[in-house]
Write an enzyme that holds these catalytic residues in place. Structure first.
Site, short mmCIF file in Angstrom:
data_model
loop_
_atom_site.label_atom_id
_atom_site.label_comp_id
_atom_site.label_asym_id
_atom_site.label_seq_id
_atom_site.Cartn_x
_atom_site.Cartn_y
_atom_site.Cartn_z
N LYS A 1 0.85 -1.21 0.00
CA LYS A 1 0.00 0.00 0.00
C LYS A 1 0.88 1.25 0.00
O LYS A 1 2.10 1.16 0.20
CB LYS A 1 -0.90 -0.03 1.23
CG LYS A 1 -0.12 0.03 2.53
CD LYS A 1 -0.99 -0.34 3.71
CE LYS A 1 -0.18 -0.21 4.99
NZ LYS A 1 -0.70 -1.05 6.07
N ARG B 1 -9.74 0.03 15.51
CA ARG B 1 -9.68 0.60 14.17
C ARG B 1 -10.69 -0.22 13.38
O ARG B 1 -11.80 -0.44 13.88
CB ARG B 1 -8.24 0.51 13.64
CG ARG B 1 -7.98 1.45 12.51
CD ARG B 1 -6.50 1.51 12.14
NE ARG B 1 -5.99 0.26 11.60
CZ ARG B 1 -4.77 0.14 11.08
NH1 ARG B 1 -3.95 1.17 11.04
NH2 ARG B 1 -4.35 -1.01 10.59
N TYR C 1 12.53 31.88 3.55
CA TYR C 1 11.28 32.44 4.06
C TYR C 1 11.34 32.63 5.57
O TYR C 1 11.84 31.77 6.29
CB TYR C 1 10.12 31.49 3.75
CG TYR C 1 9.70 31.46 2.31
CD1 TYR C 1 9.41 32.64 1.61
CD2 TYR C 1 9.57 30.25 1.65
CE1 TYR C 1 9.00 32.59 0.29
CE2 TYR C 1 9.16 30.20 0.33
CZ TYR C 1 8.88 31.38 -0.35
OH TYR C 1 8.47 31.33 -1.64
N MET D 1 8.46 24.90 -0.90
CA MET D 1 7.63 23.93 -1.60
C MET D 1 8.45 23.03 -2.52
O MET D 1 8.31 21.81 -2.52
CB MET D 1 6.56 24.68 -2.41
CG MET D 1 5.47 23.79 -2.95
SD MET D 1 4.24 24.74 -3.86
CE MET D 1 3.28 25.45 -2.54
C1 LIG Z 1 0.22 -1.94 6.57
C2 LIG Z 1 -0.27 -3.16 7.20
C3 LIG Z 1 0.61 -4.18 7.59
C4 LIG Z 1 2.11 -4.04 7.51
O1 LIG Z 1 2.58 -3.40 8.67
P1 LIG Z 1 4.14 -3.19 8.92
O2 LIG Z 1 4.19 -2.61 10.29
O3 LIG Z 1 4.60 -2.23 7.88
O4 LIG Z 1 4.78 -4.50 8.80
C5 LIG Z 1 0.06 -5.35 8.07
N1 LIG Z 1 -1.27 -5.50 8.21
C6 LIG Z 1 -2.15 -4.52 7.88
C7 LIG Z 1 -3.60 -4.76 8.06
C8 LIG Z 1 -1.67 -3.34 7.38
O5 LIG Z 1 -2.55 -2.37 7.05
#
Ligand SMILES: *Cc1c(COP(=O)(O)O)cnc(C)c1O
Length: 383
Positions: free
Chosen positions: A37, A138, A276, A324
């Site tokens: 991701k 979560r 700046y 920027m």
């Molecule tokens: C991003 C994610 C991981 C990986 O976590 P790391 O700490 O980067 O190893 C594992 N499980 C879920 C559900 C995630 O969203």
């Protein structure tokens, strides 16, 4: 003519291979879902997929992505194995799960019902991963709603409970793992319940990098490492806990380096302001270099007047505020620097190096944020 790069990342394919080997050792025969991701934690989704597909061992069967958009890109980049979606797909868009052959994480009854209806309509199987709320608060279905979820799943013959999962709140942040133990108990209880009501998930999974590195009991059938795959430790606490178990510290190698080039050099007088807000003022004659990288690129503005870059193996402190698209560094003590001289923002330069952790410490954040926010438009070169 090849364009001269002024701002680029290098991804060390050897480091990625080494980290895969380490993860394979830690995972044993279990399946591995690498978290890709957030543009592969800033390393480049296309580039990392190409490396995974080339990796001869070919034993990474899953990638974990946040969104439908990421999954569509991953398919476009040629990923033809399993995709676990760990984020959310809107109810209206769930038919894409069939189009792109995705395995969604589910935790809402609405999502499960909608997938069931679609599976019936298309007469096609869909494989879901039911995520359990065990204390992170979560995503995750609350224990009181599991029975209902299982009933819905049982109603649709094409809807398959492939896996049951959860995510730990507090493995990275502490060397005390009692909260993780309590989450594990909640998870095991939920799994027992699901089995009692008559469903047999093929896979159980809970372990991100920190759990994979530290906790045998969390590994179950599949592991979900992210940050470790890129050669970074989830946290200092994870590193310490791992080392306290007497194990090697050389198991992960950072894969990402970030470079730019000097676009102007100038000599300025004592008592001159830089940038700046006039937040920096020289105390002596100063040689200043301008770099074409700023907070738009993901070089955090909170690094203003704090961080340093590496030029000719030496540290050049950041002067004034990060802009920027630009920043300024002090090269007064580095002789022989020329226009377009290469500059290291993250990575090795002769005997010096700058880690994502160093920048994270200065910017009051974590290495995850430092790498994942590097602008996706910057070219990634695999070396
Ligand atoms: C991003 C994610 C991981 C990986 O976590 P790391 O700490 O980067 O190893 C594992 N499980 C879920 C559900 C995630 O969203």
């Amino acid at each position: 003519m090849e364009k001269k790069l002024l701002n680029w990342l290098e991804i060390d394919s050897g480091a990625i291979k080494k980290n895969i080997d380490t993860i394979r050792k830690l995972a044993g025969k279990r399946q591995i879902a690498v978290a890709l991701k957030a543009n592969a934690y800033g390393h480049g989704l296309a580039e990392i997929i190409s490396l995974l597909l080339k990796n001869k061992k070919g034993d990474i069967q899953y990638i974990a992505l946040h969104s439908l958009d990421e999954a569509i890109l991953a398919r476009k980049f040629g990923w033809d194995r399993n995709i676990l979606i760990v984020g959310y797909i809107a109810l209206n868009d769930l038919s894409a799960v069939f189009d792109y052959n995705l395995e969604p994480t589910v935790y809402n009854i609405e999502t499960i019902s909608q997938l069931g209806k679609l599976s019936e309509k298309f007469k096609r199987a869909v494989f879901v991963h039911l995520k359990i709320e065990t204390g992170t608060n979560r995503q995750g279905i609350e224990p009181g709603k599991i029975k209902k979820a299982v009933e819905v799943i049982k109603k649709y013959s094409h809807l398959k409970l492939k896996a049951v999962s959860t995510h730990f709140a507090n493995i990275e942040d502490t060397t005390d793992h009692s909260f993780a133990e309590s989450q594990l108990n909640n998870f095991n209880e939920a799994v027992a319940n699901i089995k009692k009501i008559g469903l047999k998930p093929e896979l159980l999974h809970t372990a991100s990098s920190a759990a994979l590195l530290l906790f045998e009991k969390t590994k179950f059938d599949l592991v979900r490492p992210g940050i470790a795959f890129y050669g970074l430790w989830p946290s200092k606490e994870t590193y310490l806990s791992y080392r306290l178990q007497g194990r090697s510290n050389k198991i992960l190698k950072p894969a990402l380096s970030w470079f730019t080039r000097i676009i102007q050099i100038k000599d300025i007088l004592p008592d001159s302001f830089v940038g700046y807000g006039c937040s920096y003022r020289t105390t002596s004659k100063t040689k200043l270099a301008v770099l074409p990288v700023g907070y738009y690129d993901g070089y955090d503005r909170s690094l203003s007047n704090l961080a340093y870059v590496l030029i000719k193996g030496k540290r050049a402190p950041v002067r004034g505020r990060i802009c920027m698209n630009l920043m300024m560094v002090d090269i007064s003590d580095i002789p022989g620097v020329k226009l377009e001289e290469p500059v290291t923002l993250i990575g090795k330069n002769d005997k010096e190096s700058i880690s994502a952790e160093l920048l994270a410490g200065l910017a009051n954040t974590v290495n995850y944020e430092i790498v994942s926010r590097i602008n996706e438009n910057i070219p990634r070169i695999i070396i």
